[in-house]
Design a protein around this motif. Structure first.
Motif, PDB file in Angstrom:
ATOM      1  N   GLY A 116      27.688  61.531   5.390  1.00  0.00           N
ATOM      2  CA  GLY A 116      27.674  61.438   6.847  1.00  0.00           C
ATOM      3  C   GLY A 116      26.309  61.751   7.433  1.00  0.00           C
ATOM      4  O   GLY A 116      25.834  61.083   8.360  1.00  0.00           O
ATOM      5  N   GLU A 117      25.634  62.780   6.872  1.00  0.00           N
ATOM      6  CA  GLU A 117      24.298  63.125   7.349  1.00  0.00           C
ATOM      7  C   GLU A 117      23.303  62.016   7.032  1.00  0.00           C
ATOM      8  O   GLU A 117      22.374  61.756   7.809  1.00  0.00           O
ATOM      9  N   GLU A 119      23.973  58.738   6.725  1.00  0.00           N
ATOM     10  CA  GLU A 119      24.255  57.495   7.432  1.00  0.00           C
ATOM     11  C   GLU A 119      24.234  57.633   8.951  1.00  0.00           C
ATOM     12  O   GLU A 119      24.357  56.635   9.643  1.00  0.00           O
ATOM     13  N   ARG A 120      24.096  58.816   9.480  1.00  0.00           N
ATOM     14  CA  ARG A 120      24.154  59.017  10.929  1.00  0.00           C
ATOM     15  C   ARG A 120      22.796  58.728  11.580  1.00  0.00           C
ATOM     16  O   ARG A 120      21.767  58.670  10.896  1.00  0.00           O
ATOM     17  N   TRP A 122      19.379  59.642  13.726  1.00  0.00           N
ATOM     18  CA  TRP A 122      18.527  60.809  13.941  1.00  0.00           C
ATOM     19  C   TRP A 122      17.439  60.408  14.945  1.00  0.00           C
ATOM     20  O   TRP A 122      16.570  59.598  14.622  1.00  0.00           O
ATOM     21  N   GLY A 151      17.457  57.362  11.785  1.00  0.00           N
ATOM     22  CA  GLY A 151      18.701  57.299  11.016  1.00  0.00           C
ATOM     23  C   GLY A 151      19.049  55.877  10.626  1.00  0.00           C
ATOM     24  O   GLY A 151      18.403  54.903  11.036  1.00  0.00           O
ATOM     25  N   ALA A 153      22.153  54.571  11.170  1.00  0.00           N
ATOM     26  CA  ALA A 153      23.153  54.045  12.088  1.00  0.00           C
ATOM     27  C   ALA A 153      22.570  54.027  13.498  1.00  0.00           C
ATOM     28  O   ALA A 153      21.660  54.804  13.811  1.00  0.00           O
ATOM     29  N   THR A 231      25.331  59.502  20.878  1.00  0.00           N
ATOM     30  CA  THR A 231      26.478  59.533  19.964  1.00  0.00           C
ATOM     31  C   THR A 231      26.234  58.531  18.842  1.00  0.00           C
ATOM     32  O   THR A 231      25.434  57.598  18.962  1.00  0.00           O
ATOM     33  N   ASP A 232      26.954  58.755  17.728  1.00  0.00           N
ATOM     34  CA  ASP A 232      26.937  57.765  16.658  1.00  0.00           C
ATOM     35  C   ASP A 232      28.072  56.775  16.890  1.00  0.00           C
ATOM     36  O   ASP A 232      28.781  56.843  17.910  1.00  0.00           O
ATOM     37  N   ASN A 236      30.707  60.724  17.663  1.00  0.00           N
ATOM     38  CA  ASN A 236      30.322  62.121  17.507  1.00  0.00           C
ATOM     39  C   ASN A 236      29.067  62.405  18.327  1.00  0.00           C
ATOM     40  O   ASN A 236      28.084  61.669  18.236  1.00  0.00           O
ATOM     41  N   HIS A 238      25.549  64.119  19.619  1.00  0.00           N
ATOM     42  CA  HIS A 238      24.336  64.716  19.059  1.00  0.00           C
ATOM     43  C   HIS A 238      23.332  64.931  20.177  1.00  0.00           C
ATOM     44  O   HIS A 238      23.375  64.239  21.200  1.00  0.00           O
TER      45      HIS A 238
END
Length: 265
Positions: A116-117, A119-120, A122, A151, A153, A231-232, A236, A238
């Motif tokens: 998850g980290e 593919e998310r 940044w 990132g 994604a 958000t992703d 979620n 961020h």
């Protein structure tokens, strides 16, 4: 012949050899012994003379029969010890299995979190180190910065603000920047040449040095902060927050060593 057939044949051969040995011993060794039996009702004993080999076998079988209860007790003790050892082994195996399952579950969680980290999105912010004077595009002093998604994604921007403040610490000033809410910043994409202009009050407190502007005051610090809420794809939330302080001695912006104002979440 199967293995079971060979096994039975071996047992028969061993018994035959034992019988033959007893017969041969009886013939070659003419020793005899007495075997007595007692009538359990009258108590009268009846004795007979037999070859010594048969006497030895008889007495051995009688001893086994007389001590049958003791042998059974000893066997029960061994069975109990074996059962206890088996129970302990089963308990140890259960504990080891639970530990292995827990470790496997933890590894799966770590791997899922790492994926998850990885593919998310940044989002980071890079800044031009100076306060630029007026130029062909902007007639007032301004700061240029770039917003980058490092990132894999896309980052969907919910709110972005860029603000100046003075004092001992940067102040939180929320201002929607260029109405970027809802904009998707794809993988490896960046917003180049973002510009934040200083208001009239701050512009009046600057002086020009060469092609750039610097604060004309020394009693307090000048800060510039950028905050991006995004958000992703799953939604979620961020937050990335970056801040800089203008260093008059260096004549440029210096990144803040403040965990509240220099991080990407």
């Amino acid at each position: 012949m199967s293995a079971a057939g060979y096994r039975y044949l071996t047992v028969l051969l061993v018994l035959a050899l034992v019988v033959a040995a007893v017969v041969l011993f009886s013939v070659l060794v003419p020793m005899r012994g007495m075997i007595c039996t007692r009538n359990e009702f009258t108590g009268q004993a009846t004795c007979g003379s037999y070859p010594i080999a048969l006497v030895v076998i008889w007495n051995a079988m009688k001893s086994i029969n007389d001590f049958g209860a003791a042998i059974a007790a000893i066997a029960a003790i061994f069975i109990a010890v074996f059962a206890y050892a088996l129970l302990r082994s089963a308990e140890a195996l259960r504990a080891a299995t639970e530990k292995l399952w827990s470790a496997s579950k933890e590894q799966t969680t770590i791997a899922s979190r790492a994926l998850g980290e990885l593919e998310r999105p940044w989002v980071f912010v890079d800044i031009s180190p100076w306060i630029h004077a007026s130029d062909g595009h902007y007639s007032v002093p301004h700061v240029r910065f770039t917003v980058v998604n490092y990132g894999r994604a896309p980052a969907i921007v919910q709110l972005m603000d860029a603000a100046f403040s003075t004092g001992l610490r940067p102040a939180v000033k929320l201002r929607d920047y260029d109405h970027l809410s809802g904009t998707a910043l794809g993988e490896g994409r960046e917003w180049k040449d973002c510009v934040a202009t200083l208001d009239d009050e701050l512009r009046s407190r600057l002086r020009q040095e060469g092609p750039h502007m610097v604060p004309a005051f020394e009693d307090e610090n000048l800060f510039f902060t950028v905050r991006v809420e995004y958000t992703d794809a799953p939604g979620n939330p961020h937050v990335s927050r970056f801040g800089w302080r203008f260093d008059p001695a260096a004549g440029r912006w210096i990144g803040l060593r403040d965990p509240d104002w220099f991080f990407a979440d």
